[in-house]
Scaffold this motif. Structure first.
Motif, short mmCIF file in Angstrom:
data_model
loop_
_atom_site.label_atom_id
_atom_site.label_comp_id
_atom_site.label_asym_id
_atom_site.label_seq_id
_atom_site.Cartn_x
_atom_site.Cartn_y
_atom_site.Cartn_z
N TRP A 90 0.83 -1.20 0.00
CA TRP A 90 0.00 0.00 0.00
C TRP A 90 0.87 1.26 0.00
O TRP A 90 1.75 1.41 0.83
CB TRP A 90 -0.93 0.04 1.22
N ASP A 91 0.58 2.14 -0.93
CA ASP A 91 1.20 3.47 -0.98
C ASP A 91 0.11 4.46 -1.36
O ASP A 91 -1.06 4.08 -1.52
CB ASP A 91 2.38 3.49 -1.96
N ASP A 92 0.48 5.72 -1.51
CA ASP A 92 -0.52 6.76 -1.83
C ASP A 92 -1.31 6.42 -3.09
O ASP A 92 -2.53 6.52 -3.11
CB ASP A 92 0.16 8.11 -2.03
N ALA A 93 -0.60 6.03 -4.15
CA ALA A 93 -1.26 5.77 -5.43
C ALA A 93 -2.22 4.58 -5.34
O ALA A 93 -3.33 4.63 -5.87
CB ALA A 93 -0.22 5.54 -6.52
N ARG A 94 -1.80 3.51 -4.67
CA ARG A 94 -2.68 2.33 -4.52
C ARG A 94 -3.90 2.66 -3.67
O ARG A 94 -5.01 2.24 -3.99
CB ARG A 94 -1.93 1.16 -3.89
N LEU A 95 -3.69 3.40 -2.59
CA LEU A 95 -4.83 3.77 -1.76
C LEU A 95 -5.79 4.68 -2.52
O LEU A 95 -7.01 4.52 -2.40
CB LEU A 95 -4.36 4.46 -0.47
N ASP A 96 -5.26 5.59 -3.32
CA ASP A 96 -6.12 6.46 -4.11
C ASP A 96 -6.93 5.64 -5.11
O ASP A 96 -8.15 5.82 -5.23
CB ASP A 96 -5.29 7.51 -4.84
N ALA A 97 -6.28 4.71 -5.79
CA ALA A 97 -7.01 3.84 -6.74
C ALA A 97 -8.03 2.99 -6.00
O ALA A 97 -9.16 2.80 -6.47
CB ALA A 97 -6.01 2.96 -7.49
N TRP A 98 -7.65 2.47 -4.84
CA TRP A 98 -8.54 1.63 -4.03
C TRP A 98 -9.79 2.39 -3.60
O TRP A 98 -10.91 1.90 -3.73
CB TRP A 98 -7.79 1.11 -2.82
N LEU A 99 -9.60 3.59 -3.08
CA LEU A 99 -10.75 4.38 -2.63
C LEU A 99 -11.63 4.83 -3.80
O LEU A 99 -12.82 5.04 -3.63
CB LEU A 99 -10.28 5.59 -1.83
N THR A 100 -11.05 4.94 -4.97
CA THR A 100 -11.81 5.31 -6.16
C THR A 100 -12.69 4.14 -6.61
O THR A 100 -13.87 4.32 -6.90
CB THR A 100 -10.87 5.72 -7.31
N ASN A 101 -12.09 2.94 -6.68
CA ASN A 101 -12.82 1.77 -7.15
C ASN A 101 -12.11 0.50 -6.66
O ASN A 101 -11.23 -0.02 -7.34
CB ASN A 101 -12.91 1.77 -8.68
N PRO A 102 -12.49 -0.01 -5.49
CA PRO A 102 -11.80 -1.17 -4.92
C PRO A 102 -11.77 -2.40 -5.84
O PRO A 102 -10.76 -3.09 -5.94
CB PRO A 102 -12.60 -1.48 -3.65
N GLN A 103 -12.86 -2.66 -6.54
CA GLN A 103 -12.93 -3.84 -7.39
C GLN A 103 -11.99 -3.76 -8.59
O GLN A 103 -11.59 -4.79 -9.12
CB GLN A 103 -14.37 -4.09 -7.86
N ALA A 104 -11.62 -2.57 -9.01
CA ALA A 104 -10.66 -2.42 -10.10
C ALA A 104 -9.24 -2.76 -9.62
O ALA A 104 -8.42 -3.21 -10.40
CB ALA A 104 -10.70 -1.01 -10.68
N VAL A 105 -8.98 -2.54 -8.34
CA VAL A 105 -7.66 -2.84 -7.78
C VAL A 105 -7.55 -4.32 -7.45
O VAL A 105 -6.55 -4.96 -7.78
CB VAL A 105 -7.38 -1.97 -6.53
N ILE A 106 -8.57 -4.84 -6.80
CA ILE A 106 -8.60 -6.27 -6.44
C ILE A 106 -9.97 -6.81 -6.84
O ILE A 106 -10.96 -6.60 -6.12
CB ILE A 106 -8.35 -6.48 -4.94
N PRO A 107 -10.04 -7.49 -7.98
CA PRO A 107 -11.33 -8.05 -8.41
C PRO A 107 -11.91 -8.97 -7.33
O PRO A 107 -11.19 -9.74 -6.71
CB PRO A 107 -10.97 -8.83 -9.67
N GLY A 108 -13.20 -8.81 -7.10
CA GLY A 108 -13.87 -9.62 -6.09
C GLY A 108 -13.79 -9.04 -4.69
O GLY A 108 -14.29 -9.64 -3.75
N ALA A 109 -13.15 -7.90 -4.54
CA ALA A 109 -13.07 -7.27 -3.22
C ALA A 109 -14.48 -6.97 -2.73
O ALA A 109 -15.36 -6.61 -3.51
CB ALA A 109 -12.25 -5.98 -3.30
N VAL A 110 -14.69 -7.11 -1.44
CA VAL A 110 -16.04 -6.93 -0.89
C VAL A 110 -16.30 -5.51 -0.38
O VAL A 110 -17.40 -5.21 0.03
CB VAL A 110 -16.34 -7.95 0.23
N MET A 111 -15.32 -4.64 -0.42
CA MET A 111 -15.53 -3.28 0.05
C MET A 111 -16.42 -2.53 -0.94
O MET A 111 -16.09 -2.40 -2.12
CB MET A 111 -14.20 -2.54 0.22
#
Length: 132
Positions: A90-111
């Motif tokens: 996890w870094d700034d860029a990954r967290l930003d992508a995650w908060l934007t669209n969790p399923q795009a970062v990790i398919p099947g994520a339940v958030m």
């Protein structure tokens, strides 16, 4: 008879004159409030996440010291299969992508949470960085 809108304009003029400022319209927009990451986290994230290691685990893992942590590896939390296979830190860029669209970062994520506003995401990430 004086209309209410005239009173507002006159009051704005009187206040401006007292403060030495030019007369402005009473309808001027208010400046945006500064983004407070701690408050935003509490409002939008704290239902599922904690920011310490002493609280019981919630629906999501503790986000204490999330920056630099390998995804899917917080002690005491059972991750989904997608997270268990994640291979990044996890870094700034990954967290930003995650908060934007969790399923795009990790398919099947339940958030289910998504945050479309970049300034809100940045404030939350800045707050999380303070916890490192």
């Amino acid at each position: 008879m004086v209309k209410f809108s005239s009173i507002r304009v006159m009051a704005a003029g009187v206040c401006s004159a007292l403060l030495g400022a030019p007369i402005a319209s009473a309808q001027m927009p208010m400046p945006a409030a500064p983004y407070d990451g701690a408050s935003l986290f509490k409002q939008q994230c704290a239902t599922c996440h904690t920011t310490n290691l002493s609280d019981p685990v919630r629906q999501g893992p503790s986000l204490y010291k999330i920056i630099g942590r390998t995804a899917g590896k917080a002690d005491g939390f059972h991750y989904s299969d997608g997270f268990a296979k994640a291979d990044f830190v996890w870094d700034d860029a990954r967290l930003d992508a995650w908060l934007t669209n969790p399923q795009a970062v990790i398919p099947g994520a339940v958030m289910a949470y998504r945050q479309a506003k970049p300034a809100t995401r940045a404030a939350i990430i800045a707050y999380l960085k303070e916890l490192n």
